[in-house]
Design a protein around this motif. Structure first.
Motif, PDB file in Angstrom:
ATOM      1  N   ALA A  99       0.831  -1.203   0.000  1.00  0.00           N
ATOM      2  CA  ALA A  99       0.000   0.000   0.000  1.00  0.00           C
ATOM      3  C   ALA A  99       0.869   1.258   0.000  1.00  0.00           C
ATOM      4  CB  ALA A  99      -0.928   0.004   1.216  1.00  0.00           C
ATOM      5  N   LEU A 100       1.987   1.208   0.705  1.00  0.00           N
ATOM      6  CA  LEU A 100       2.907   2.339   0.733  1.00  0.00           C
ATOM      7  C   LEU A 100       3.627   2.511  -0.606  1.00  0.00           C
ATOM      8  CD1 LEU A 100       4.525   1.859   4.271  1.00  0.00           C
ATOM      9  CD2 LEU A 100       2.949   3.665   3.580  1.00  0.00           C
ATOM     10  N   LEU A 101       3.884   1.401  -1.266  1.00  0.00           N
ATOM     11  CA  LEU A 101       4.605   1.440  -2.535  1.00  0.00           C
ATOM     12  C   LEU A 101       3.738   1.970  -3.674  1.00  0.00           C
ATOM     13  CD1 LEU A 101       7.142   0.767  -4.214  1.00  0.00           C
ATOM     14  CD2 LEU A 101       6.284  -1.596  -4.398  1.00  0.00           C
ATOM     15  N   ALA A 102       2.457   1.672  -3.629  1.00  0.00           N
ATOM     16  CA  ALA A 102       1.563   1.996  -4.752  1.00  0.00           C
ATOM     17  C   ALA A 102       1.655   3.455  -5.229  1.00  0.00           C
ATOM     18  CB  ALA A 102       0.117   1.642  -4.389  1.00  0.00           C
ATOM     19  N   PRO A 103       1.626   4.456  -4.354  1.00  0.00           N
ATOM     20  CA  PRO A 103       1.637   5.847  -4.842  1.00  0.00           C
ATOM     21  C   PRO A 103       2.938   6.239  -5.524  1.00  0.00           C
ATOM     22  CG  PRO A 103       0.861   5.718  -2.570  1.00  0.00           C
ATOM     23  CD  PRO A 103       1.448   4.395  -2.895  1.00  0.00           C
ATOM     24  N   ARG A 104       4.026   5.523  -5.205  1.00  0.00           N
ATOM     25  CA  ARG A 104       5.332   5.905  -5.744  1.00  0.00           C
ATOM     26  C   ARG A 104       5.841   4.929  -6.803  1.00  0.00           C
ATOM     27  NH1 ARG A 104       8.516   5.153  -0.072  1.00  0.00           N
ATOM     28  NH2 ARG A 104       6.511   5.918   0.692  1.00  0.00           N
ATOM     29  N   PHE A 105       4.982   4.011  -7.229  1.00  0.00           N
ATOM     30  CA  PHE A 105       5.394   2.982  -8.185  1.00  0.00           C
ATOM     31  C   PHE A 105       5.587   3.612  -9.562  1.00  0.00           C
ATOM     32  CE2 PHE A 105       4.857  -1.161 -10.462  1.00  0.00           C
ATOM     33  CZ  PHE A 105       5.768  -1.891  -9.732  1.00  0.00           C
ATOM     34  N   THR A 106       6.734   3.351 -10.189  1.00  0.00           N
ATOM     35  CA  THR A 106       7.092   3.965 -11.464  1.00  0.00           C
ATOM     36  C   THR A 106       7.061   2.947 -12.599  1.00  0.00           C
ATOM     37  OG1 THR A 106       9.459   3.495 -11.263  1.00  0.00           O
ATOM     38  CG2 THR A 106       8.640   5.519 -10.218  1.00  0.00           C
ATOM     39  N   PRO A 107       7.026   3.411 -13.847  1.00  0.00           N
ATOM     40  CA  PRO A 107       7.088   2.490 -14.989  1.00  0.00           C
ATOM     41  C   PRO A 107       8.359   1.640 -14.989  1.00  0.00           C
ATOM     42  CG  PRO A 107       6.318   4.629 -15.707  1.00  0.00           C
ATOM     43  CD  PRO A 107       6.761   4.800 -14.283  1.00  0.00           C
ATOM     44  N   GLU A 108       9.465   2.214 -14.538  1.00  0.00           N
ATOM     45  CA  GLU A 108      10.716   1.459 -14.473  1.00  0.00           C
ATOM     46  C   GLU A 108      10.611   0.316 -13.464  1.00  0.00           C
ATOM     47  OE1 GLU A 108      11.256   5.278 -16.250  1.00  0.00           O
ATOM     48  OE2 GLU A 108      10.474   4.779 -14.246  1.00  0.00           O
ATOM     49  N   MET A 109       9.982   0.582 -12.344  1.00  0.00           N
ATOM     50  CA  MET A 109       9.761  -0.470 -11.348  1.00  0.00           C
ATOM     51  C   MET A 109       8.877  -1.564 -11.924  1.00  0.00           C
ATOM     52  SD  MET A 109       9.002   1.759  -7.906  1.00  0.00           S
ATOM     53  CE  MET A 109      10.239   2.807  -7.140  1.00  0.00           C
ATOM     54  N   ALA A 110       7.848  -1.167 -12.649  1.00  0.00           N
ATOM     55  CA  ALA A 110       6.920  -2.137 -13.237  1.00  0.00           C
ATOM     56  C   ALA A 110       7.640  -3.046 -14.228  1.00  0.00           C
ATOM     57  CB  ALA A 110       5.772  -1.411 -13.933  1.00  0.00           C
ATOM     58  N   THR A 111       8.518  -2.465 -15.038  1.00  0.00           N
ATOM     59  CA  THR A 111       9.257  -3.257 -16.023  1.00  0.00           C
ATOM     60  C   THR A 111      10.116  -4.310 -15.337  1.00  0.00           C
ATOM     61  OG1 THR A 111       9.313  -1.432 -17.611  1.00  0.00           O
ATOM     62  CG2 THR A 111      10.969  -3.156 -17.872  1.00  0.00           C
ATOM     63  N   ARG A 112      10.821  -3.905 -14.289  1.00  0.00           N
ATOM     64  CA  ARG A 112      11.680  -4.849 -13.567  1.00  0.00           C
ATOM     65  C   ARG A 112      10.850  -5.927 -12.876  1.00  0.00           C
ATOM     66  NH1 ARG A 112      15.632  -1.726  -9.675  1.00  0.00           N
ATOM     67  NH2 ARG A 112      16.289  -3.902  -9.312  1.00  0.00           N
ATOM     68  N   ALA A 113       9.751  -5.521 -12.259  1.00  0.00           N
ATOM     69  CA  ALA A 113       8.912  -6.482 -11.537  1.00  0.00           C
ATOM     70  C   ALA A 113       8.258  -7.468 -12.496  1.00  0.00           C
ATOM     71  CB  ALA A 113       7.852  -5.753 -10.731  1.00  0.00           C
ATOM     72  N   ARG A 114       7.804  -7.003 -13.643  1.00  0.00           N
ATOM     73  CA  ARG A 114       7.134  -7.904 -14.596  1.00  0.00           C
ATOM     74  C   ARG A 114       8.101  -8.933 -15.184  1.00  0.00           C
ATOM     75  NH1 ARG A 114       1.988  -6.872 -15.181  1.00  0.00           N
ATOM     76  NH2 ARG A 114       1.182  -4.730 -15.016  1.00  0.00           N
ATOM     77  N   ALA A 115       9.359  -8.560 -15.333  1.00  0.00           N
ATOM     78  CA  ALA A 115      10.344  -9.522 -15.847  1.00  0.00           C
ATOM     79  C   ALA A 115      10.486 -10.705 -14.886  1.00  0.00           C
ATOM     80  CB  ALA A 115      11.692  -8.832 -16.050  1.00  0.00           C
ATOM     81  N   VAL A 116      10.488 -10.428 -13.596  1.00  0.00           N
ATOM     82  CA  VAL A 116      10.586 -11.501 -12.596  1.00  0.00           C
ATOM     83  C   VAL A 116       9.269 -12.266 -12.502  1.00  0.00           C
ATOM     84  CG1 VAL A 116      11.246 -12.093 -10.243  1.00  0.00           C
ATOM     85  CG2 VAL A 116      12.226 -10.071 -11.326  1.00  0.00           C
ATOM     86  N   ALA A 117       8.151 -11.532 -12.615  1.00  0.00           N
ATOM     87  CA  ALA A 117       6.836 -12.189 -12.594  1.00  0.00           C
ATOM     88  C   ALA A 117       6.713 -13.168 -13.759  1.00  0.00           C
ATOM     89  CB  ALA A 117       5.728 -11.151 -12.648  1.00  0.00           C
ATOM     90  N   ASP A 118       7.312 -12.823 -14.897  1.00  0.00           N
ATOM     91  CA  ASP A 118       7.304 -13.738 -16.042  1.00  0.00           C
ATOM     92  C   ASP A 118       8.020 -15.041 -15.703  1.00  0.00           C
ATOM     93  OD1 ASP A 118       5.876 -12.048 -17.713  1.00  0.00           O
ATOM     94  OD2 ASP A 118       7.654 -11.192 -18.658  1.00  0.00           O
ATOM     95  N   ASP A 119       9.117 -14.948 -14.943  1.00  0.00           N
ATOM     96  CA  ASP A 119       9.847 -16.151 -14.531  1.00  0.00           C
ATOM     97  C   ASP A 119       8.995 -17.014 -13.603  1.00  0.00           C
ATOM     98  OD1 ASP A 119      12.104 -15.469 -15.980  1.00  0.00           O
ATOM     99  OD2 ASP A 119      13.095 -14.474 -14.281  1.00  0.00           O
ATOM    100  N   ILE A 120       8.210 -16.377 -12.755  1.00  0.00           N
ATOM    101  CA  ILE A 120       7.313 -17.113 -11.856  1.00  0.00           C
ATOM    102  C   ILE A 120       6.274 -17.876 -12.667  1.00  0.00           C
ATOM    103  CG2 ILE A 120       5.606 -16.925 -10.009  1.00  0.00           C
ATOM    104  CD1 ILE A 120       7.053 -14.337  -9.132  1.00  0.00           C
ATOM    105  N   VAL A 121       5.678 -17.200 -13.623  1.00  0.00           N
ATOM    106  CA  VAL A 121       4.671 -17.829 -14.480  1.00  0.00           C
ATOM    107  C   VAL A 121       5.288 -18.983 -15.271  1.00  0.00           C
ATOM    108  CG1 VAL A 121       3.149 -17.460 -16.462  1.00  0.00           C
ATOM    109  CG2 VAL A 121       3.261 -15.748 -14.641  1.00  0.00           C
ATOM    110  N   ALA A 122       6.503 -18.781 -15.770  1.00  0.00           N
ATOM    111  CA  ALA A 122       7.179 -19.836 -16.525  1.00  0.00           C
ATOM    112  C   ALA A 122       7.482 -21.038 -15.634  1.00  0.00           C
ATOM    113  CB  ALA A 122       8.465 -19.297 -17.142  1.00  0.00           C
ATOM    114  N   GLY A 123       7.880 -20.776 -14.387  1.00  0.00           N
ATOM    115  CA  GLY A 123       8.140 -21.867 -13.451  1.00  0.00           C
ATOM    116  C   GLY A 123       6.895 -22.682 -13.171  1.00  0.00           C
TER     117      GLY A 123
END
Length: 220
Positions: A99-123
């Motif tokens: 909840a604290l992160l949400a207001p300050r979440f940036t597109p750059e953060m999203a790109t990095r997080a989605r790359a790891v989320a893709d690995d989770i989905v692949a696993g």
């Protein structure tokens, strides 16, 4: 568990072996009460016994195994009360952090997080529990790192290392593992939308799997 030559790269051989054995124990592939020896595991990994012994000694410190004199190591039983208490502490920390992160979440953060989320989905799709668990840990700690509080990252990392998910192997042939994997992208969606309430609620639901799906029990 796979031969060491097929394991993902890590900073050391011992770390690779420990990650693979930990994933097998956390997920229930190596069942509570199972007795294993360093030479036997070394043969399975196609490595010498030394990194295996080092890995097992570290796993003993984490409470995952107990040394058995002249025989090897026995996988410890899961303490359901401890599992519940661990989840309770995570419920107090991680949802509010999102909840604290949400207001300050940036597109750059999203790109990095989605790359790891893709690995989770692949696993999950490839039924590779070691890959799934490693990527899952990396994803959640990455999000916490974005808040810039090293103490929080350290505390949650320790809580996650103590958590056993013995029902995880039972989810391999169901849609629940893929559903849990998809929640990581859903969390990024909520963070990108700067929706603190949605991020908090999703994190609560996600942690709930620890004492629900992943413990071998049904969630209420």
């Amino acid at each position: 568990m796979t031969p060491i030559g097929k394991l993902r790269q890590a900073s050391s051989l011992r770390q690779q072996v420990e990650e693979e054995i930990a994933a097998a124990i956390v997920s229930g592939e190596m069942a509570p009460g199972e007795l294993v020896s360093a030479p036997t595991l070394a043969a399975r990994f196609e490595v010498s016994a030394t990194p295996v012994r080092e890995a097992m000694l570290n796993l003993e410190k984490r409470g995952f195994v107990a040394a058995v004199r002249n025989k090897g190591f026995r996988v410890t039983e899961v303490d359901q009360d401890a599992l519940t208490r661990l989840a309770q502490v995570r419920h107090l920390l991680e949802p509010e952090a999102m909840a604290l992160l949400a207001p300050r979440f940036t597109p750059e953060m999203a790109t990095r997080a989605r790359a790891v989320a893709d690995d989770i989905v692949a696993g999950a799709a490839g039924e590779d529990l070691a890959k799934y668990l490693t990527a899952d840990r990396a994803f959640h700690l990455l999000l916490l790192e974005f808040l810039g509080n090293g103490y929080l990252v350290e505390i949650v990392a320790d809580l996650r290392e103590r958590t056993r998910l013995v029902g995880l192997t039972d989810l391999l042939h169901t849609r629940r593992l893929e559903a849990s994997a998809a929640e990581h992208h859903q969390l990024v969606d909520a963070l990108e939308a700067h929706d603190a309430d949605a991020a908090r609620d999703l994190m609560h639901r996600h942690i709930g799997h620890v004492t629900g799906w992943w413990s071998g029990a049904e969630e209420r």
